[in-house]
Design a protein around this motif. Structure first.
Motif, PDB file in Angstrom:
ATOM      1  N   THR A  93      -0.856   0.390  10.922  1.00  0.00           N
ATOM      2  CA  THR A  93       0.441   0.903  11.366  1.00  0.00           C
ATOM      3  C   THR A  93       1.306   1.281  10.168  1.00  0.00           C
ATOM      4  OG1 THR A  93       1.375  -1.332  11.428  1.00  0.00           O
ATOM      5  CG2 THR A  93       0.397  -0.495  13.465  1.00  0.00           C
ATOM      6  N   GLY A  94       2.377   2.001  10.446  1.00  0.00           N
ATOM      7  CA  GLY A  94       3.359   2.313   9.413  1.00  0.00           C
ATOM      8  C   GLY A  94       2.991   3.450   8.495  1.00  0.00           C
ATOM      9  N   GLN A  95       1.953   4.216   8.835  1.00  0.00           N
ATOM     10  CA  GLN A  95       1.569   5.351   7.998  1.00  0.00           C
ATOM     11  C   GLN A  95       1.975   6.658   8.686  1.00  0.00           C
ATOM     12  OE1 GLN A  95      -2.507   5.255   6.805  1.00  0.00           O
ATOM     13  NE2 GLN A  95      -2.318   3.330   5.700  1.00  0.00           N
ATOM     14  N   LYS A 108       0.483   4.200  22.370  1.00  0.00           N
ATOM     15  CA  LYS A 108       1.008   5.000  21.268  1.00  0.00           C
ATOM     16  C   LYS A 108      -0.030   6.014  20.787  1.00  0.00           C
ATOM     17  CE  LYS A 108       4.237   1.546  19.395  1.00  0.00           C
ATOM     18  NZ  LYS A 108       4.584   0.727  18.201  1.00  0.00           N
ATOM     19  N   LEU A 109       0.455   7.062  20.140  1.00  0.00           N
ATOM     20  CA  LEU A 109      -0.419   8.059  19.552  1.00  0.00           C
ATOM     21  C   LEU A 109      -1.141   7.454  18.349  1.00  0.00           C
ATOM     22  CD1 LEU A 109      -1.292  11.078  19.624  1.00  0.00           C
ATOM     23  CD2 LEU A 109       0.508  11.493  17.945  1.00  0.00           C
ATOM     24  N   ALA A 110      -2.450   7.664  18.292  1.00  0.00           N
ATOM     25  CA  ALA A 110      -3.262   7.143  17.197  1.00  0.00           C
ATOM     26  C   ALA A 110      -4.118   8.267  16.621  1.00  0.00           C
ATOM     27  CB  ALA A 110      -4.143   5.992  17.677  1.00  0.00           C
ATOM     28  N   ALA A 111      -4.695   8.028  15.444  1.00  0.00           N
ATOM     29  CA  ALA A 111      -5.458   9.071  14.768  1.00  0.00           C
ATOM     30  C   ALA A 111      -6.559   8.469  13.910  1.00  0.00           C
ATOM     31  CB  ALA A 111      -4.532   9.930  13.899  1.00  0.00           C
ATOM     32  N   VAL A 112      -7.667   9.200  13.814  1.00  0.00           N
ATOM     33  CA  VAL A 112      -8.753   8.874  12.890  1.00  0.00           C
ATOM     34  C   VAL A 112      -9.239  10.183  12.271  1.00  0.00           C
ATOM     35  CG1 VAL A 112      -9.536   6.789  14.086  1.00  0.00           C
ATOM     36  CG2 VAL A 112     -10.478   9.018  14.738  1.00  0.00           C
ATOM     37  N   PRO A 113      -9.852  10.134  11.095  1.00  0.00           N
ATOM     38  CA  PRO A 113     -10.426  11.364  10.536  1.00  0.00           C
ATOM     39  C   PRO A 113     -11.569  11.878  11.404  1.00  0.00           C
ATOM     40  CG  PRO A 113     -10.247   9.621   8.870  1.00  0.00           C
ATOM     41  CD  PRO A 113      -9.997   8.980  10.192  1.00  0.00           C
ATOM     42  N   GLY A 152       0.985   5.486  15.248  1.00  0.00           N
ATOM     43  CA  GLY A 152       2.372   5.824  14.952  1.00  0.00           C
ATOM     44  C   GLY A 152       3.322   5.230  15.969  1.00  0.00           C
ATOM     45  N   ASP A 153       4.534   5.748  16.005  1.00  0.00           N
ATOM     46  CA  ASP A 153       5.561   5.246  16.920  1.00  0.00           C
ATOM     47  C   ASP A 153       5.706   6.099  18.180  1.00  0.00           C
ATOM     48  OD1 ASP A 153       6.262   3.135  15.229  1.00  0.00           O
ATOM     49  OD2 ASP A 153       7.570   4.448  14.037  1.00  0.00           O
ATOM     50  N   LEU A 154       4.977   7.216  18.245  1.00  0.00           N
ATOM     51  CA  LEU A 154       5.140   8.150  19.353  1.00  0.00           C
ATOM     52  C   LEU A 154       4.360   7.685  20.578  1.00  0.00           C
ATOM     53  CD1 LEU A 154       6.421  10.936  20.047  1.00  0.00           C
ATOM     54  CD2 LEU A 154       4.230  11.966  19.368  1.00  0.00           C
ATOM     55  N   HIS A 155       5.050   7.530  21.705  1.00  0.00           N
ATOM     56  CA  HIS A 155       4.412   7.190  22.980  1.00  0.00           C
ATOM     57  C   HIS A 155       4.163   8.473  23.760  1.00  0.00           C
ATOM     58  CE1 HIS A 155       4.725   2.725  23.259  1.00  0.00           C
ATOM     59  NE2 HIS A 155       5.644   2.922  22.334  1.00  0.00           N
TER      60      HIS A 155
END
Length: 329
Positions: free
Chosen positions: A43-45, A67-72, A83-86
């Motif tokens: 978190t926090g990136q 929440k919105l998440a991401a991976v390469p 992130g913080d975006l729902h």
């Protein structure tokens, strides 16, 4: 010297030591089990649409669920950034993103439609009636589009109604519903009071698009021209279309029976239909990772959802556990 008290004390100490050892072992075992079953999260990136990232809605249990998440894209097994975006639905392309978020406690339900830039900063917001269902961004980033359920809560529901709309990012033009699209079936203008549209997918030119039209118990694949604002039915039994990056194929869900759909691919030149080797029911709009690989969520019997991938001729594989709504950007 009386040895009994000493032996008793030694025995008590041994029991205590054994108990401490057991507790420590149990804690370590529990930690190991938790670590084995846990989904690694960072978190926090900051997040940015960089063209090398797979975004999705995080469903791992905990404070970051939803929440919105991401991976390469190149390493989807790495720890997910959250992130913080729902968002209930999310999509992105070419530096533009759309986030659909159901307003909590709203009756009847209403959804916040949020348009974001490449740094996921808000550019525009509208509030529309309905429940989030589908979202897409045109490959050139010019348009965002969405589908909301207005009545009913799924495509399997009897008497459901949808609203599908468009927003042009550069001009701010909002089309709340595409119901006025002139549609032709078998060469004749089609009129019916029960028409529903959903699942828009744009071609690379930002003008040609495809979507599903449902009416009188049938579903049609409509090929449409945005400038002319007219469309033509080119196939039947097609839902939630997704155009491949090269514009040659449409991946979609093909209805098999009530509430059951199979992943299918239509060749737009030959009109030949093929089926990737995924036999489970697919109830979402697939995403093309490239011209030969598809991403899609699978809803499990234990009420969890995972993102899977399959090639047009290669077996499916688990890509991201406890996740849904994949989007590449």
């Amino acid at each position: 010297m009386n040895r009994r008290p000493l032996l008793a004390a030694i025995g008590i100490l041994a029991l205590l030591a054994g108990a401490v050892t057991y507790v420590v072992h149990a804690r370590n075992a529990a930690t190991a089990d938790a670590s084995e079953n846990a989904v690694p999260v960072v978190t926090g990136q900051p997040m940015r649409l960089d063209g090398r990232t797979l975004y999705f809605r995080n469903l791992a249990p905990g404070p970051d669920t939803g929440k919105l998440a991401a991976v390469p894209v190149a390493d989807p097994a790495t720890a997910r950034r959250v992130g913080d975006l729902h968002c209930d639905r999310f999509a992105a392309a070419h530096g533009t993103a759309i986030c659909l978020r159901l307003k909590p406690g709203s009756l009847p339900p209403v959804t916040d439609l949020i348009v974001l830039d490449a740094n996921l900063r808000e550019l525009h917001r509208d509030t529309l009636p309905g429940t989030p269902s589908r979202a897409r961004v045109s490959p050139d980033g010019r348009f965002v589009n969405w589908t909301l359920f207005v009545t009913g809560d799924s495509y399997a529901a009897t008497g459901f109604s949808t609203r599908t709309g468009l927003y042009e990012v550069r001009t701010g033009r909002l089309v709340k519903s595409v119901e006025e699209l002139a549609v032709f079936v078998n060469g004749k203008r089609y009129y019916a009071s029960d028409v529903n549209f959903w699942g828009i997918t744009f071609a690379a030119d930002g003008n040609r698009f495809y979507l599903t039209m449902a009416s009188k118990g049938k579903t049609y694949l409509i090929e449409a021209d945005l400038r002319a604002y007219r469309g033509t039915a080119i196939a039947e039994n097609v839902e939630c279309p997704s155009l491949s990056p090269d514009g040659r194929r449409i991946a979609y869900k093909q209805k098999v029976s009530s509430g059951i759909w199979r992943l299918a691919v239509l060749d737009l030149t030959t009109h030949r239909i093929s089926h990737p080797p995924e036999t489970r029911s697919i109830d979402d709009q697939p995403v093309w990772q490239n011209n030969t690989t598809l991403l899609y969520p699978i809803h499990n019997p234990d009420n969890t959802t995972d993102i899977w991938s399959t090639g047009l001729g290669t077996p499916p594989k688990l890509l991201i556990p406890k996740a849904t709504t994949p989007s590449l950007s």
